[in-house]
Design a protein around this motif. Structure first.
Motif, mmCIF file in Angstrom:
data_model
loop_
_atom_site.group_PDB
_atom_site.id
_atom_site.type_symbol
_atom_site.label_atom_id
_atom_site.label_comp_id
_atom_site.label_asym_id
_atom_site.label_seq_id
_atom_site.Cartn_x
_atom_site.Cartn_y
_atom_site.Cartn_z
ATOM 1 N N GLY A 44 0.836 -1.184 0.000
ATOM 2 C CA GLY A 44 0.000 0.000 0.000
ATOM 3 C C GLY A 44 0.874 1.238 0.000
ATOM 4 N N ASP A 45 0.387 2.292 0.653
ATOM 5 C CA ASP A 45 1.082 3.579 0.615
ATOM 6 C C ASP A 45 2.250 3.674 1.595
ATOM 7 N N ILE A 46 2.250 2.847 2.650
ATOM 8 C CA ILE A 46 3.290 2.969 3.688
ATOM 9 C C ILE A 46 3.811 1.592 4.089
ATOM 10 N N ALA A 47 4.266 0.782 3.129
ATOM 11 C CA ALA A 47 4.633 -0.610 3.396
ATOM 12 C C ALA A 47 6.008 -0.771 4.051
ATOM 13 N N GLU A 48 6.844 0.243 4.001
ATOM 14 C CA GLU A 48 8.210 0.088 4.512
ATOM 15 C C GLU A 48 8.221 -0.256 5.993
ATOM 16 N N GLY A 49 8.969 -1.329 6.340
ATOM 17 C CA GLY A 49 9.057 -1.743 7.735
ATOM 18 C C GLY A 49 7.986 -2.743 8.144
ATOM 19 N N TYR A 50 7.149 -3.148 7.208
ATOM 20 C CA TYR A 50 6.085 -4.118 7.466
ATOM 21 C C TYR A 50 6.185 -5.291 6.500
ATOM 22 N N SER A 51 5.660 -6.452 6.920
ATOM 23 C CA SER A 51 5.543 -7.589 6.013
ATOM 24 C C SER A 51 4.246 -8.329 6.323
ATOM 25 N N VAL A 52 3.734 -9.041 5.309
ATOM 26 C CA VAL A 52 2.487 -9.788 5.465
ATOM 27 C C VAL A 52 2.614 -11.139 4.787
ATOM 28 N N SER A 53 1.641 -12.001 5.051
ATOM 29 C CA SER A 53 1.509 -13.267 4.334
ATOM 30 C C SER A 53 0.024 -13.539 4.165
ATOM 31 N N ARG A 54 -0.319 -14.338 3.146
ATOM 32 C CA ARG A 54 -1.728 -14.715 2.932
ATOM 33 C C ARG A 54 -1.752 -16.175 2.483
ATOM 34 N N GLU A 55 -1.499 -17.049 3.429
ATOM 35 C CA GLU A 55 -1.444 -18.486 3.146
ATOM 36 C C GLU A 55 -2.828 -19.129 3.171
ATOM 37 N N LYS A 56 -3.756 -18.493 3.887
ATOM 38 C CA LYS A 56 -5.136 -18.977 3.953
ATOM 39 C C LYS A 56 -6.075 -17.827 3.671
ATOM 40 N N LYS A 57 -7.226 -18.125 3.141
ATOM 41 C CA LYS A 57 -8.203 -17.082 2.815
ATOM 42 C C LYS A 57 -8.636 -16.324 4.066
ATOM 43 N N GLU A 58 -8.702 -17.053 5.204
ATOM 44 C CA GLU A 58 -9.240 -16.455 6.421
ATOM 45 C C GLU A 58 -8.249 -15.579 7.175
ATOM 46 N N SER A 59 -6.959 -15.699 6.856
ATOM 47 C CA SER A 59 -5.941 -15.113 7.718
ATOM 48 C C SER A 59 -4.996 -14.178 6.962
ATOM 49 N N PHE A 60 -4.669 -13.029 7.585
ATOM 50 C CA PHE A 60 -3.782 -12.040 6.950
ATOM 51 C C PHE A 60 -2.943 -11.380 8.039
ATOM 52 N N PRO A 61 -1.942 -12.080 8.580
ATOM 53 C CA PRO A 61 -1.146 -11.506 9.663
ATOM 54 C C PRO A 61 -0.179 -10.426 9.173
ATOM 55 N N LEU A 62 0.041 -9.448 10.027
ATOM 56 C CA LEU A 62 0.949 -8.335 9.740
ATOM 57 C C LEU A 62 2.119 -8.381 10.711
ATOM 58 N N THR A 63 3.348 -8.354 10.192
ATOM 59 C CA THR A 63 4.530 -8.278 11.036
ATOM 60 C C THR A 63 5.112 -6.879 10.971
ATOM 61 N N VAL A 64 5.291 -6.287 12.136
ATOM 62 C CA VAL A 64 5.934 -4.989 12.244
ATOM 63 C C VAL A 64 7.394 -5.271 12.573
ATOM 64 N N THR A 65 8.278 -4.966 11.648
ATOM 65 C CA THR A 65 9.682 -5.313 11.836
ATOM 66 C C THR A 65 10.437 -4.195 12.543
ATOM 67 N N SER A 66 11.669 -4.503 12.913
ATOM 68 C CA SER A 66 12.499 -3.505 13.583
ATOM 69 C C SER A 66 12.869 -2.367 12.633
ATOM 70 N N ALA A 67 12.662 -2.560 11.342
ATOM 71 C CA ALA A 67 12.957 -1.508 10.368
ATOM 72 C C ALA A 67 11.905 -0.395 10.379
ATOM 73 N N GLN A 68 10.763 -0.642 10.998
ATOM 74 C CA GLN A 68 9.720 0.390 11.104
ATOM 75 C C GLN A 68 10.105 1.307 12.258
ATOM 76 N N LYS A 69 10.454 2.538 11.926
ATOM 77 C CA LYS A 69 11.050 3.442 12.919
ATOM 78 C C LYS A 69 10.042 4.053 13.879
ATOM 79 N N ASN A 70 8.804 4.132 13.489
ATOM 80 C CA ASN A 70 7.802 4.762 14.345
ATOM 81 C C ASN A 70 6.548 3.887 14.373
ATOM 82 N N PRO A 71 6.599 2.727 15.010
ATOM 83 C CA PRO A 71 5.499 1.774 14.916
ATOM 84 C C PRO A 71 4.319 2.044 15.847
ATOM 85 N N THR A 72 4.478 2.947 16.797
ATOM 86 C CA THR A 72 3.378 3.199 17.731
ATOM 87 C C THR A 72 2.182 3.770 16.980
ATOM 88 N N ALA A 73 1.070 3.033 16.982
ATOM 89 C CA ALA A 73 -0.122 3.428 16.232
ATOM 90 C C ALA A 73 -1.239 2.442 16.523
#
Lengths: 114, 115
Positions: A58-87
């Motif tokens: 999307g518009d602000i993907a840097e520092g984040y990663s996702v996977s979509r292995e199942k239709k029901e599930s879409f987990p989001l990982t906030v990595t250490s590369a995301q400098k301002n993750p509080t939100a």
């Protein structure tokens, strides 16, 4: 009842840690989305997926990663590369066939860096 | 650049009056425009959708207008009640290549209905 479940509701992250936010839906929706909400800035799109095993930045993907292995599930990982993750993080889903019923949102995860 | 503007100042109105919220956009040609309600600490809830070829849409006490020439949508709540107090978000919908859609949100306007 169908809906979207986000967990945990509150999450605390130490500097340098990766954390994963869970999003599960039982609406049989094809498309899923992750948004970030900061005060005064509205919702900003991080990643979206229209189909299993496929996702786009999307518009602000840097520092984040996702996977979509199942239709029901879409987990989001906030990595250490995301400098301002509080939100406030919101997951949503919609039928791929059209937006006539709008998006269904989860109740959100509030992430705080400590 | 693309921009969606909603009044950032809170709107305070008296119970029973009509609340009118504005959404303006630039450099977009959306297929649809949607309105959502968000309560503190909760996810947005879908209220109404209006298509680019529709001028007006109603649902119970809610009315939405969409003027693609002015690039503006107005959201009205008639006979407002304290329970209508919340933040209201405008969102523009774009159809993606290969199907599916993408939603871009405004910053929202906080409405407070007083007794």
């Amino acid at each position: 009842d169908g809906g979207i479940t986000q967990s945990p509701k509150y999450l605390f992250r130490k500097e340098g840690q990766n954390v994963t936010l869970s999003c599960e839906q039982n609406l049989n929706h094809d498309a899923m989305y992750w948004y970030r909400q900061d005060p005064g800035q509205g919702l900003r799109l991080i990643y979206y997926s229209q189909i299993v095993n496929d996702f786009q930045k999307g518009d602000i993907a840097e520092g984040y990663s996702v996977s979509r292995e199942k239709k029901e599930s879409f987990p989001l990982t906030v990595t250490s590369a995301q400098k301002n993750p509080t939100a406030f993080y919101l997951c949503a889903s919609s039928p791929k066939t059209g937006p006539s019923r709008g998006y269904t949102f989860g109740s959100g995860t509030r992430l705080t860096v400590v | 650049s693309q921009k969606i503007e909603q009044n950032s100042e809170a709107l305070n109105i008296q119970e029973g009056k009509t609340a009118t919220l504005t959404c303006n956009y630039t450099n977009y040609s959306p297929a649809y425009l949607q309105w959502y309600r968000q309560d503190p600490g909760r996810g947005p809830v879908f209220l109404l959708l209006i298509r680019e070829n529709e001028k007006e849409k109603r649902k119970e006490r809610l009315k939405v207008t969409f003027d693609t020439t002015l690039k503006q949508s107005l959201f009205h709540i008639t006979a407002s009640q304290p329970a209508d107090s919340a933040t209201y978000l405008c969102a523009l919908n774009f159809i993606l290549t290969g199907g599916g859609n993408k939603l871009t949100f405004g910053t929202g306007t906080q409405l407070k209905v007083e007794l």
